[in-house]
Enzyme design. Structure first.
Site, PDB file in Angstrom:
ATOM      1  N   SER B  22       0.819  -1.207   0.000  1.00 45.27           N
ATOM      2  CA  SER B  22       0.000   0.000   0.000  1.00 45.27           C
ATOM      3  C   SER B  22       0.849   1.252   0.000  1.00 45.27           C
ATOM      4  O   SER B  22       0.318   2.352   0.054  1.00 45.27           O
ATOM      5  CB  SER B  22      -0.921  -0.006   1.228  1.00 45.27           C
ATOM      6  OG  SER B  22      -0.162  -0.172   2.411  1.00 45.27           O
ATOM      7  N   ASN B 109      -2.057  -2.331  13.327  1.00 46.14           N
ATOM      8  CA  ASN B 109      -3.503  -2.112  13.383  1.00 46.14           C
ATOM      9  C   ASN B 109      -3.864  -0.818  14.104  1.00 46.14           C
ATOM     10  O   ASN B 109      -4.706  -0.043  13.635  1.00 46.14           O
ATOM     11  CB  ASN B 109      -4.191  -3.292  14.079  1.00 46.14           C
ATOM     12  CG  ASN B 109      -4.047  -4.588  13.297  1.00 46.14           C
ATOM     13  OD1 ASN B 109      -3.529  -4.592  12.187  1.00 46.14           O
ATOM     14  ND2 ASN B 109      -4.488  -5.693  13.879  1.00 46.14           N
ATOM     15  N   THR B 154     -39.217  27.715  -9.335  1.00 47.96           N
ATOM     16  CA  THR B 154     -39.400  26.352  -8.828  1.00 47.96           C
ATOM     17  C   THR B 154     -39.744  25.510 -10.046  1.00 47.96           C
ATOM     18  O   THR B 154     -40.337  26.018 -11.007  1.00 47.96           O
ATOM     19  CB  THR B 154     -40.528  26.242  -7.778  1.00 47.96           C
ATOM     20  OG1 THR B 154     -41.754  26.651  -8.383  1.00 47.96           O
ATOM     21  CG2 THR B 154     -40.250  27.097  -6.550  1.00 47.96           C
ATOM     22  N   HIS B 155     -39.362  24.250 -10.028  1.00 44.99           N
ATOM     23  CA  HIS B 155     -39.568  23.385 -11.207  1.00 44.99           C
ATOM     24  C   HIS B 155     -38.972  24.016 -12.476  1.00 44.99           C
ATOM     25  O   HIS B 155     -39.460  23.762 -13.577  1.00 44.99           O
ATOM     26  CB  HIS B 155     -41.054  23.106 -11.453  1.00 44.99           C
ATOM     27  CG  HIS B 155     -41.817  22.571 -10.285  1.00 44.99           C
ATOM     28  ND1 HIS B 155     -42.094  21.237 -10.124  1.00 44.99           N
ATOM     29  CD2 HIS B 155     -42.357  23.183  -9.198  1.00 44.99           C
ATOM     30  CE1 HIS B 155     -42.792  21.055  -9.007  1.00 44.99           C
ATOM     31  NE2 HIS B 155     -42.954  22.221  -8.416  1.00 44.99           N
ATOM     32  N   SER B 276     -13.038  25.303 -27.221  1.00 45.71           N
ATOM     33  CA  SER B 276     -13.256  24.031 -27.896  1.00 45.71           C
ATOM     34  C   SER B 276     -12.163  23.817 -28.929  1.00 45.71           C
ATOM     35  O   SER B 276     -11.718  24.760 -29.580  1.00 45.71           O
ATOM     36  CB  SER B 276     -14.628  24.068 -28.575  1.00 45.71           C
ATOM     37  OG  SER B 276     -14.660  23.196 -29.680  1.00 45.71           O
ATOM     38  N   LYS B 282     -16.653  28.854 -28.813  1.00 48.23           N
ATOM     39  CA  LYS B 282     -17.126  28.329 -27.529  1.00 48.23           C
ATOM     40  C   LYS B 282     -16.420  28.930 -26.314  1.00 48.23           C
ATOM     41  O   LYS B 282     -15.226  29.180 -26.343  1.00 48.23           O
ATOM     42  CB  LYS B 282     -16.940  26.800 -27.489  1.00 48.23           C
ATOM     43  CG  LYS B 282     -17.871  26.017 -28.388  1.00 48.23           C
ATOM     44  CD  LYS B 282     -19.354  26.202 -28.115  1.00 48.23           C
ATOM     45  CE  LYS B 282     -19.886  25.525 -26.893  1.00 48.23           C
ATOM     46  NZ  LYS B 282     -19.752  24.091 -26.844  1.00 48.23           N
ATOM     47  N   ASN B 284     -16.794  27.479 -22.618  1.00 40.63           N
ATOM     48  CA  ASN B 284     -17.455  26.424 -21.850  1.00 40.63           C
ATOM     49  C   ASN B 284     -17.186  26.560 -20.343  1.00 40.63           C
ATOM     50  O   ASN B 284     -16.095  26.915 -19.939  1.00 40.63           O
ATOM     51  CB  ASN B 284     -16.959  25.060 -22.325  1.00 40.63           C
ATOM     52  CG  ASN B 284     -17.380  24.777 -23.758  1.00 40.63           C
ATOM     53  OD1 ASN B 284     -18.438  25.220 -24.194  1.00 40.63           O
ATOM     54  ND2 ASN B 284     -16.539  24.071 -24.489  1.00 40.63           N
ATOM     55  N   GLU B 289     -18.938  22.193 -14.668  1.00 43.21           N
ATOM     56  CA  GLU B 289     -19.353  20.842 -15.067  1.00 43.21           C
ATOM     57  C   GLU B 289     -18.568  19.790 -14.296  1.00 43.21           C
ATOM     58  O   GLU B 289     -19.107  18.748 -13.920  1.00 43.21           O
ATOM     59  CB  GLU B 289     -19.168  20.664 -16.572  1.00 43.21           C
ATOM     60  CG  GLU B 289     -20.094  21.568 -17.376  1.00 43.21           C
ATOM     61  CD  GLU B 289     -19.755  21.553 -18.849  1.00 43.21           C
ATOM     62  OE1 GLU B 289     -20.443  20.875 -19.615  1.00 43.21           O
ATOM     63  OE2 GLU B 289     -18.764  22.228 -19.241  1.00 43.21           O
ATOM     64  N   TYR B 316      -9.496  -6.008  13.228  1.00 39.70           N
ATOM     65  CA  TYR B 316      -8.927  -5.655  11.938  1.00 39.70           C
ATOM     66  C   TYR B 316      -9.045  -6.785  10.920  1.00 39.70           C
ATOM     67  O   TYR B 316      -8.719  -7.933  11.205  1.00 39.70           O
ATOM     68  CB  TYR B 316      -7.442  -5.289  12.086  1.00 39.70           C
ATOM     69  CG  TYR B 316      -6.878  -4.725  10.809  1.00 39.70           C
ATOM     70  CD1 TYR B 316      -7.083  -3.396  10.481  1.00 39.70           C
ATOM     71  CD2 TYR B 316      -6.205  -5.529   9.899  1.00 39.70           C
ATOM     72  CE1 TYR B 316      -6.611  -2.871   9.281  1.00 39.70           C
ATOM     73  CE2 TYR B 316      -5.738  -5.014   8.705  1.00 39.70           C
ATOM     74  CZ  TYR B 316      -5.942  -3.683   8.404  1.00 39.70           C
ATOM     75  OH  TYR B 316      -5.486  -3.173   7.208  1.00 39.70           O
ATOM     76  N   GLN B 321      -8.053  -1.861   4.414  1.00 36.54           N
ATOM     77  CA  GLN B 321      -7.084  -1.091   3.636  1.00 36.54           C
ATOM     78  C   GLN B 321      -7.759  -0.290   2.521  1.00 36.54           C
ATOM     79  O   GLN B 321      -7.172   0.641   1.976  1.00 36.54           O
ATOM     80  CB  GLN B 321      -6.037  -2.027   3.031  1.00 36.54           C
ATOM     81  CG  GLN B 321      -4.765  -1.302   2.638  1.00 36.54           C
ATOM     82  CD  GLN B 321      -3.783  -2.229   1.931  1.00 36.54           C
ATOM     83  OE1 GLN B 321      -3.917  -2.526   0.766  1.00 36.54           O
ATOM     84  NE2 GLN B 321      -2.804  -2.699   2.656  1.00 36.54           N
ATOM     85  N   LYS B 324      -8.318   4.083   2.630  1.00 37.05           N
ATOM     86  CA  LYS B 324      -7.455   5.253   2.442  1.00 37.05           C
ATOM     87  C   LYS B 324      -7.649   5.969   1.113  1.00 37.05           C
ATOM     88  O   LYS B 324      -7.785   7.184   1.053  1.00 37.05           O
ATOM     89  CB  LYS B 324      -5.996   4.835   2.630  1.00 37.05           C
ATOM     90  CG  LYS B 324      -5.557   4.939   4.102  1.00 37.05           C
ATOM     91  CD  LYS B 324      -4.192   4.363   4.356  1.00 37.05           C
ATOM     92  CE  LYS B 324      -4.242   2.863   4.373  1.00 37.05           C
ATOM     93  NZ  LYS B 324      -5.106   2.254   5.394  1.00 37.05           N
TER      94      LYS B 324
END
Lengths: 457, 457, 457, 457
Positions: B22, B109, B154-155, B276, B282, B284, B289, B316, B321, B324
């Protein structure tokens, strides 16, 4: 009768109406809906929008509607698209035109958020109580077996001896954390949306602080747009439920193992086991398997609601209607599981002899290393020597405890006759007396501390 | 060199070793690992397991190892299977045999649980700071536009007018809640596992309270089995991160919409937009996003860890593991996103004229209903009349505000000449002055209140 | 009456029984349970375990039980813990002791797996049909607007012109893939578990191939342990449902945007929109928002079941009972949503003029670059020149199409008078005639191809 | 150098650029990016947009870039925001201005979708091979132990005897299904996006069918908007990976149990186990625990990507960049796990005596019931009698097999002396000879059938 049809030229398509309707599940909010509306009526009167007579008429109406629900006599009509519509419709039947004043300055957006928060607050209280019940059952059993030795496992391999009480307590503390978590969720939920209108706030002089007090909320939502679109509290509830599910699944997994023929440490009471339609001898731990399995479902509910909320604009969107079912179901899951696991834990027959006899001599290898440490050998070297002793015993096909003196001294002259003391189980347990350790005296202290936590001290 | 090979007859298969290792990701814990080991050295000395000279030798060694990491000069060797092994191996190279005493009474541990908790505590602090930065940027912009009218949705349909500052604040409060949540996660994380050994506790008289104080923990884990197997704190961190991700995604969604050609309410600074490879025109909103998209990934990390924990025995297991990477990545995601969204919000050019002009007259339909309410008509009836007015305007292909007086009075004799006052935008805003409403004076009070929350008052 | 009580000394605790009981939801399997049992009766007779008279008696009994369910007259009794128990209990009431022969060689483990597979096979068929309905509605509308120009968006910014039919088809293909996916899930589900007993296989000479044929399965499960513990088919169904949900959410998101005041490209029929309890003017796209929101719930169901299955031993564990609810609910969700979205798409009023007028001149910037490419300029240089033209137009506060000739030639002498041709919308569309492009002729071909796919050609 | 900067007045903020850059992870697509670009060059020549000399120049350039990557000599420059930019930038350095013609008619939107599909196609092939390896190892071991009796478990309770080979095969079939699933995902992935441009299709006469053939795709994406925004194939890959993870976790769970001291049915080879830093005796099944734990992570990745896709408009949005990491990581996870589990299975030392001796007499209770069935007693009554025998044996504290004749006949006169034959293990196994049953002869047939499936027959 919908609450909104006047500007439409045609009624909803029946399939769209059915998709849209939520009464089948939000009906559970009837108590909260009436509580909220009664408080709203008082607020409208205080704001001069109702007179005393109107207020009284409405309150009498609510008393009647409430009784109908309590007695299971409330009758749903076509067009009752949700609990709010159903209650207002019935109110109008009972008290007439004045019912039309109820929705003044209010929107279903702030109303439903208020109802659901109230419901979640109550569900948090109930779940915290259920958790306390389970923890109490564990504490009682742990107390009895605070000093009963058993193999402690890591990686499902015998690691070091512990006591059965200590092992049981390793499942009590997570549940105590869950209880605290539900208490924290309750506090975060007790923030009042009512008075936020559709999204822009109440256009009348409503005293929201008074509303909050009347309904048992601790705070007033500070922004009306956020108030109607915020479902953090529902996510918080689902997260607490999912983590509780995970904790139950861990306890269940071990109890399933420990009650199997291979371990046979504990036996479930007959009232908490089930049989097989085919195999006459079976005693299956179904409740434990359901506890384990439903953890998955609870995780899915949390992931589902978070995913539903992702990317929504602030304020209200209909997507938010997906909040109720998972919240209701999560509470139902825990309301079903917790008392059963509590009963099952209370029914456990523990076999102290099996527990003690299961301990294999290799489990004392760490004691052997620590024996050398106490003679001044660095732990890393001591660990290697103890490991070689384990390997030597395996080669000789003998148990570590039975390794002949000559073999010990061949490994290191630090191994003297008193190496046998490493295999003294009670001494090994008693040595772990640092806080949180498995020494029986410390386990008893730990149980006491958990009792105090449970009592809120 | 592994820490455990002496009882084995053959080395690990290289593929198994690679799977198991690890260090490639837990290397990030070097600082926490050294901090924890230094505190452990002090505890061993206090328990009489090291003398002062040994302690000093070890501390000097750690100072050196720490510097190597800080300067990027630490060299990984074969067999460094994790950060703990790597640090201890290097220490041994530097200070010799005494390094073998470091691991006395300790297990990886309790060590790894301590390291990761320390890391999460610091990550909570840093994330709370990043959130404060973003909230500050929003407050600044909200202050400027506290009174700027815009359509409230709303909506995604125009609902009622609000102010741009009010709308911005609907995104500030969720982020303030996130900040509180990270603070709460930090507190729940600051419970010390060290001194729990592999699972049964320390077999030497270690003062765990002193260890906790030295490392900045608030509590000592009360049960050694739970201490090494509990990952609630990691789940708590991932949950707080996922919910923050959801909140960022909601802000991002609306800013993407509002900066599109169709709305054009705001424009992103050139430094926060991208072009783009194909389409020269463009601009963007990539950072927004990515903020929206990564909410999904954060939700997945939470669901993943919960699922990993499901059904594990206490104490343990190596499955742990898997804790992390998602924790590190969740912090990285927020560390990347929050400053960028902060900068982007700071760069926004708001177009108050576009905001105001986007408001359509039908948005005042609620005002029309409330106008009747103030004349004593029950809201439900008033709502129906206003709805009919909307429909009539549509039939006449005129705007609601332009409906001729005759049409109004045909609907109800309660509609008098002053019905025009319903279309007064500033009055409609000012009326929402109940707490949390969109009245500019209330929005300013709200911003002040958020500032105080940010300052911890 | 349970099927398994004889070796127990006490009955189940009522709370454990309630937790365990599944009749409230697995009752939906009554038809499949009876189908499976009737086939089993035939197999028992073929194996010599029933004689013809017994078989007939049992079959008559099932005919009667089936009718009771069909008429809603089946009465649940205490102890009916699941649909299998309930059916067998009722059968015994009707036909007497011979009913006790039904469960010969069978276990609820293989029975429930068979029932659920049968149910899923039928649900796949129904969902595939629902999808075909929605695709047909989209094709019809796409055909009408195959040549109607509109702005094409990437990053929600105008990118290049496309046709409305082409855009619609971008949502048809994913749904066609979903339909194929349900067909594939059906095939993978049609593998018969019956005859696997509890886990070790049937101890009598049952002809499982004949059973499979009788019940419409295509294969026989090759391993009895796997047969009773395998829920891949349920996961496959939930995955197909979740992806369908995602596709619906993407269509819904765009229809919500396109029907908003800001875009106003389409209008929903009144029968598919809803109003507001507070705001008389509102027409909300509730069905679309529910489609979008339920995608989250569907994702959660998939994650939940996968998590439940994680780490289970092979063969049957009670955790598997968590498979049914999410499968039923996923089908219900799609059975509710798909016809409504179909109706809603059919009701859309498209505004071709709004679509065309929404196109901004900058959208032709790629045409400008391609114009230069056709003159031999490398695309990368052409892109840079077109980008500079966009920027110049912005500086001059003019539209790209209106940039004066002198400005064009100042950027490059390759820009000649015919640069105006770049802004010819129909030509730009017609140029995209490679397979899959937006040229109207190609869109029509595409619609034809989808029609054939739908017809299974 | 970005590919798009000319219309911007300021460069990206460094933090935004870092957030946006994907080269750190999409660098893995270099091979697919070059493959795709080479095919594109050929297509441009065929469309008359490049002459033969230009084509050759570009191809030579790609050969060189490819070699740099293969030798690890490719040098990243500032501004290389993704693999596509990096490759084109380097190409321009090598071949000059003609490199500017490469991107003609192409967008990164169709390019990246093509690259990732190619990568997934190859990852499916590799994963299918890895799965075949694991299945082969299982088949080999199952063959050896096809007739070795062991207790079969349901609910982790002894249920009925099976053979070890039969149990092993219960894990082989799910993995064979996974292999088929990856093959199906590959087929669904082999649909070419290239030639779709940014979203509207190629504006030049590109032969997409020829492109598909050149790159090994089976179909051409039928709609250019869908082509650039469709990530179903990535979800399909993650779903197949998650389900494979679930299957590995189920195998791992049982091998962890079966190799524990409590069961001791199998022993892992030393090369596939690990030790403890503290406890010298430990032999931990780390690879199995990692296999089990990573199933959770794989589930999370699937949920994460589905959630990211939820609610996106069709065509390209930057959110889609979140597709690559989970896909790469899922393949890495399986590429790490599968060979290790294969090696571990190959190393297993099975202890047939332990397996056989673990069988407890109660496991034959179903045989007792079936014994009565063969005498004509209905199964339900037979089950009750067998259950009473089990209970009677428990009361007498004897084993079921040792119940005295008088006890048997007291329960039913149908129990005669030959009831002892029920406890004949080999006969009980041999009776399960229906297809899929545990009779050794049938297990061998099953293994043969799996071998044929593996060979693709």
């Amino acid at each position: 009768m919908t609450l909104w049809g006047s500007r439409f030229t045609s009624p909803p398509d029946p399939r769209a109406a059915r998709l849209n309707d939520s009464l089948s599940f939000d009906r559970r909010l009837w108590r909260e809906d009436i509580d909220g509306s009664e408080a709203w009526v008082a607020a409208l009167e205080a704001a001069g929008l109702l007179d005393a007579a109107e207020r009284q008429l409405l309150m009498d109406g609510f008393t009647c509607v409430r009784r109908e629900f309590e007695l299971g006599q409330f009758i749903v009509r076509d067009g009752d698209e949700d609990i709010h519509t159903a209650v207002e419709r019935r109110l109008a039947e009972l008290v007439g035109e004045v019912a039309g004043k109820l929705h003044t300055g209010r929107s279903r957006n702030d109303q439903v958020a208020t109802d659901l928060r109230l419901w979640v607050m109550r569900a948090c209280d109930a779940t915290a109580d259920d958790l306390a019940g389970l923890v109490t059952a564990i504490l009682t059993l742990a107390d009895t077996h605070a000093a009963a030795p058993m193999p402690g496992y890591t990686h499902l391999r015998q690691a070091q001896p512990v006591t059965f009480g200590h092992w049981l307590m390793s499942h009590a503390w997570p549940l105590l954390r869950d209880r605290q978590r539900f208490t924290a969720v309750r506090r975060a939920t007790a923030v009042l949306p009512l008075g936020s209108g559709a999204l822009s706030g109440a256009p009348f002089p409503i005293d929201r602080r008074a509303l909050a007090t009347a309904l048992g909320f601790e705070e007033v939502a500070p922004n009306s747009i956020d108030a109607v679109g915020d479902r953090d509290f529902a996510c918080g509830f689902l997260y607490a439920a999912a983590l509780t599910g995970v904790h139950l699944s861990r306890l269940a997994e071990q109890l399933i193992l420990f009650s199997s023929e291979a371990f046979a440490f504990v036996e479930l009471g007959d009232a908490w086991a089930t049989g097989s339609s085919l195999m006459p001898q079976k005693r299956n731990p179904d409740p434990l398997e359901l506890a384990r399995g439903r953890a998955g479902t609870l995780i899915g509910r949390l992931a589902g609601l978070l995913s539903t909320l992702k990317g929504l604009p602030s304020a209200y969107d209909k997507d938010l209607q997906e909040d109720k079912k998972p919240v209701f179901e999560a509470r139902d899951t825990l309301a079903d599981l917790l008392p059963v696991v509590t009963g099952l834990v209370g029914s456990l027959r523990v076999d102290p002899a099996r527990l003690r006899n299961a301990i294999r001599p290799e489990i004392f290898a760490t004691e052997v290393a620590d024996y050398l440490v106490r003679k001044g050998i660095p732990f890393r070297a001591a660990h290697a020597l103890a490991g070689r002793a384990v390997r030597r015993a395996a080669e000789l096909e003998t148990r570590l405890a039975d390794l002949p003196p000559g073999e010990w001294s061949a490994l290191s002259d630090q191994f003297e006759a008193d190496v046998k003391s490493c295999f003294d189980l009670d001494a090994a347990l008693a040595r772990r007396a640092a806080e949180g350790g498995t020494a029986p005296v410390e386990v008893r202290r730990q149980i006491e501390s958990a009792r105090r936590a449970l009592a809120g001290e």
